[in-house]
Motif scaffolding. Structure first.
Motif, mmCIF file in Angstrom:
data_model
loop_
_atom_site.group_PDB
_atom_site.id
_atom_site.type_symbol
_atom_site.label_atom_id
_atom_site.label_comp_id
_atom_site.label_asym_id
_atom_site.label_seq_id
_atom_site.Cartn_x
_atom_site.Cartn_y
_atom_site.Cartn_z
ATOM 1 N N GLY A 39 75.715 92.481 27.882
ATOM 2 C CA GLY A 39 75.343 91.497 28.895
ATOM 3 C C GLY A 39 75.910 91.828 30.258
ATOM 4 N N LEU A 60 69.168 87.288 30.667
ATOM 5 C CA LEU A 60 69.269 88.469 31.530
ATOM 6 C C LEU A 60 67.999 89.319 31.451
ATOM 7 N N LYS A 70 73.738 92.772 33.544
ATOM 8 C CA LYS A 70 73.917 92.013 34.788
ATOM 9 C C LYS A 70 74.181 92.962 35.951
ATOM 10 N N SER A 101 80.283 84.867 29.061
ATOM 11 C CA SER A 101 79.668 85.190 27.778
ATOM 12 C C SER A 101 80.396 84.527 26.620
ATOM 13 N N THR A 136 72.265 84.481 26.172
ATOM 14 C CA THR A 136 72.661 85.108 27.443
ATOM 15 C C THR A 136 71.878 86.390 27.682
ATOM 16 N N ILE A 137 71.755 87.211 26.647
ATOM 17 C CA ILE A 137 71.021 88.477 26.764
ATOM 18 C C ILE A 137 69.548 88.217 27.061
ATOM 19 N N SER A 183 78.545 90.971 24.505
ATOM 20 C CA SER A 183 78.949 90.594 25.858
ATOM 21 C C SER A 183 79.075 91.802 26.773
#
Length: 691
Positions: A203, A235, A207, A3, A231-232, A200
């Protein structure tokens, strides 16, 4: 993919370390130049600058410069250069808390865990960045339990360390003993107690939910985030893909229409969205997104190929492979290029190539045509064939296309097959009616390598070879029986018409599990083969009671029931069921037979006249029919599942089946085929099989 907060915290640390400890202004200037080159991914130039300026003046070299050089080595996996730097600075390492994290990180990312551990253990002052580098390295090298052990040594972890802990817990998954995390619930409890939740941390938690098949909770968590980053978003798309329903498709379209356009320049985001669209069944949206992308990464091709295959468009998936430029897949035959590729085996680039080839092999496997498989496998460079995943996929593919000898040759070349390789070979035997060979190989397999998939494949092999007693013995010795294992054993019993025993097994399953539609379908299929209308009706009635909302499965079951009645001579009842299905708006899958003639795929439906050669094909069918009648064949009217029209006969109806048309196409124009191979998306007619 780590992240952004981990990267940003690490960057702040190295900037602070470098600038505080730079020995001269000139050092800082060189260090900053190296950082700019690193930021622009010009890693080799970073190392050239380091060599030119610092190799003979290492004592005067600042930590800032060493850190930048190690970062470049890490990025391009240059182990030799990293070792050289380590040797140059070895005298000052024990008491240097600033360079050590970078050196530990370098060794971990290059897979040299022992050197990283030795550096960490011999350090006199262990800092949080050093712990972070070790934890991140353990995650990279699939050692999440060591992360948790290390976490327990830290008295005052910061948020970076907490995030790494979450990532380790997520990596362990549901089947591992999670030590500190215990399970995903405990990880969530730790998350909830955190007063300042970073993006993060969200995240890492999302995950964890996804890995543990709790995607709805990941989506719920996503809804709490005000300003999700790339990133989010990735996901979130992955969570929707895992669920794959109409509800998630609506969510996907809503969120993807609102995110920043800049996100679409990130191949990870685009790849995950393509994958999600495909798994939700929206091939059109996936294709549109792919076509709009100006820079197509290999991962995007892989997602498209995989998605097309799961949506029964394997030909298009193979066509997609042909669109990839040759240089994209490292197909050059120059020895220098091959050596370079071999040195990159652990890079993302190599992994992307492997994924594309695995998607190709999966499409070829589903297509099931030997000639096609042979022509494409020849295009895969030899240095990829050594990868164990490619080897296992090839074993499975050769088995599916009917070339057991080729599958066995690949299996025999593997010095230490993993559980996937063993299972693929067992399955290859099973798919080709070689049940005895499958069972023999199963008993040779190391016990510790056997998993639920292995049991499924060996039981399936027994089922298709009529080895009921052997299947019983294997089944009874399985300690943990999954739904699919029960389903496969029920299929074995039903194929052998052991219906009472099959029903008892369903009862046994339902004592410990919630009822599952999958265990009823093989029983119904077996009853169909035996034209057992009473049992078929009982099974469908029970399915309608237990699974009223599973429309697709109920439609398939009702069609099978109608066919049972038709085969038993009760055309009236069969017609009534089909009328009810039509009124409900249910759509019946159309049977299609595919065959390969001179390198071209031909598709046929029942009574198909869409081909330019249709007249010749139907004439050939008539000739074939006369020949088999001369040899004693009698057409079986029980395979006719609809009322006949006045101008139809039993012979004309059955001779119009797609599999017969496909076979006839091989003989037109005086062809003399050496091999005829056909695949069908539905079951092959029993009369066609006999003839």
């Amino acid at each position: 993919m780590m992240s952004n907060i981990l990267k940003n915290n690490y960057l702040r640390f190295v900037i602070l370390a470098g600038r505080c400890l730079a020995s001269t202004g000139n050092n800082v200037n060189i260090g900053d130049q190296m950082k700019i080159l690193n930021d622009n991914k010009q890693y080799k130039k970073v190392l050239e600058l380091f060599d030119a300026f610092n190799e003979n003046n290492i004592d005067k070299c600042s930590n800032w410069i060493v850190i930048q050089a190690l970062k470049a080595c890490t990025q391009i996996n240059d182990v030799q250069h990293g070792l050289k730097i380590h040797n140059l600075i070895s005298s000052r390492l024990k008491h240097d808390p600033y360079v050590l994290p970078s050196l530990i990180h370098f060794y971990m990312q290059c897979g040299d865990i022992n050197r990283a551990q030795l550096l960490f253990e011999t350090s006199t002052k262990k800092t949080l960045p050093m712990y972070g580098a070790m934890m991140k390295g353990y995650i990279k090298n699939n050692l999440p339990k060591k992360v948790i052990d290390l976490f327990n040594e830290i008295k005052d972890p910061d948020r970076v360390i907490i995030i790494l802990l979450f990532n380790a817990c997520a990596q362990l998954g549901t089947n591992e003993e999670l030590n500190l995390c215990g399970d995903v619930t405990s990880a969530k409890s730790l998350f909830d107690r955190s007063s300042k939740k970073t993006i993060s941390m969200y995240g890492a938690m999302m995950k964890g939910f996804i890995i543990n098949n709790l995607s709805q909770q990941a989506i719920d968590l996503f809804n709490e985030i005000k300003d999700p980053n790339e990133t989010i978003i990735t996901l979130f798309f992955n969570a929707c893909a895992q669920l794959g329903t109409e509800k998630e498709l609506i969510l996907l379209k809503s969120i993807s229409s609102k995110i920043s356009n800049s996100f679409y320049s990130n191949p990870y985001v685009v790849t995950s969205l393509i994958d999600a669209f495909m798994k939700c069944g929206d091939v059109t949206s996936a294709k549109a997104l792919f076509d709009r992308s100006t820079k197509k990464a290999l991962s995007m091709y892989g997602a498209m190929m995989k998605g097309l295959t799961i949506n029964d468009q394997e030909e298009e998936a193979i066509g997609m492979f042909n669109e990839i430029h040759l240089d994209e897949l490292h197909r050059e035959n120059h020895s220098g290029k091959q050596k370079k590729l071999l040195s990159e085996m652990n890079t993302d680039r190599f992994e992307a190539n492997i994924i594309v080839y695995l998607c190709l092999l999966k499409a070829l496997t589903k297509l099931g045509m030997l000639e096609k498989a042979q022509s494409f496998v020849q295009q895969i460079p030899g240095y990829f064939l050594t990868d164990h995943r490619i080897g296992s996929a090839l074993i499975h593919m050769w088995g599916k296309v009917g070339s057991v000898d080729k599958a066995k040759r690949i299996f025999d070349k593997i010095s230490q097959p993993d559980h996937i390789g063993w299972t693929a070979m067992i399955n290859s035997y099973g798919l080709n009616g070689m049940g005895d060979e499958a069972v023999k190989l199963f008993h040779q397999m190391p016990k510790e390598s056997i998993d639920h998939l292995t049991y499924i494949c060996v039981l399936n092999a027994c089922s298709h070879s009529g080895l009921v007693d052997v299947a019983r013995s294997i089944f009874n010795n399985i300690q943990t029986k999954t739904e699919i294992i029960y389903t496969t054993m029920i299929d074995c019993l039903s194929r052998a018409a052991a219906f009472e025993e099959a029903q008892k097994l369903i009862g046994e399953f339902e004592r410990d599990h919630a009822p599952a539609v999958s265990v009823y379908m093989p029983l119904l299929s077996g009853a169909r083969n035996q034209k057992y209308s009473k049992l078929s009706q009982e099974v469908v009635d029970r399915m309608q009671k237990l699974f009223p909302n599973m429309k697709d499965s109920l439609v398939a079951a009702s069609i099978l029931l109608a066919n049972v009645y038709a085969s038993s001579g009760d055309i009236g009842k069969a017609t009534d069921i089909k009328i009810e299905l039509h009124k409900s708006g249910a759509k019946k899958r159309i049977g299609v037979t595919v065959t390969d003639i001179d390198g071209k795929l031909w598709k046929f439906r029942a009574h198909d006249r869409s081909h330019a050669e249709s007249a010749e094909i139907h004439e050939q069918v008539d000739r074939m029919s006369k020949r088999i009648i001369e040899h004693g064949h009698k057409y079986d009217a029980s395979w006719i599942v609809r009322p006949m029209e006045p101008d139809e006969t039993i012979e004309t109806l059955l001779c119009g089946h797609s599999e017969r048309l496909a076979m006839a196409a091989h003989f037109i124009r005086n062809r003399k085929p050496k091999r005829i191979q056909m695949t069908k998306n539905l079951r092959i007619c029993g009369d066609c099989r006999k003839s």
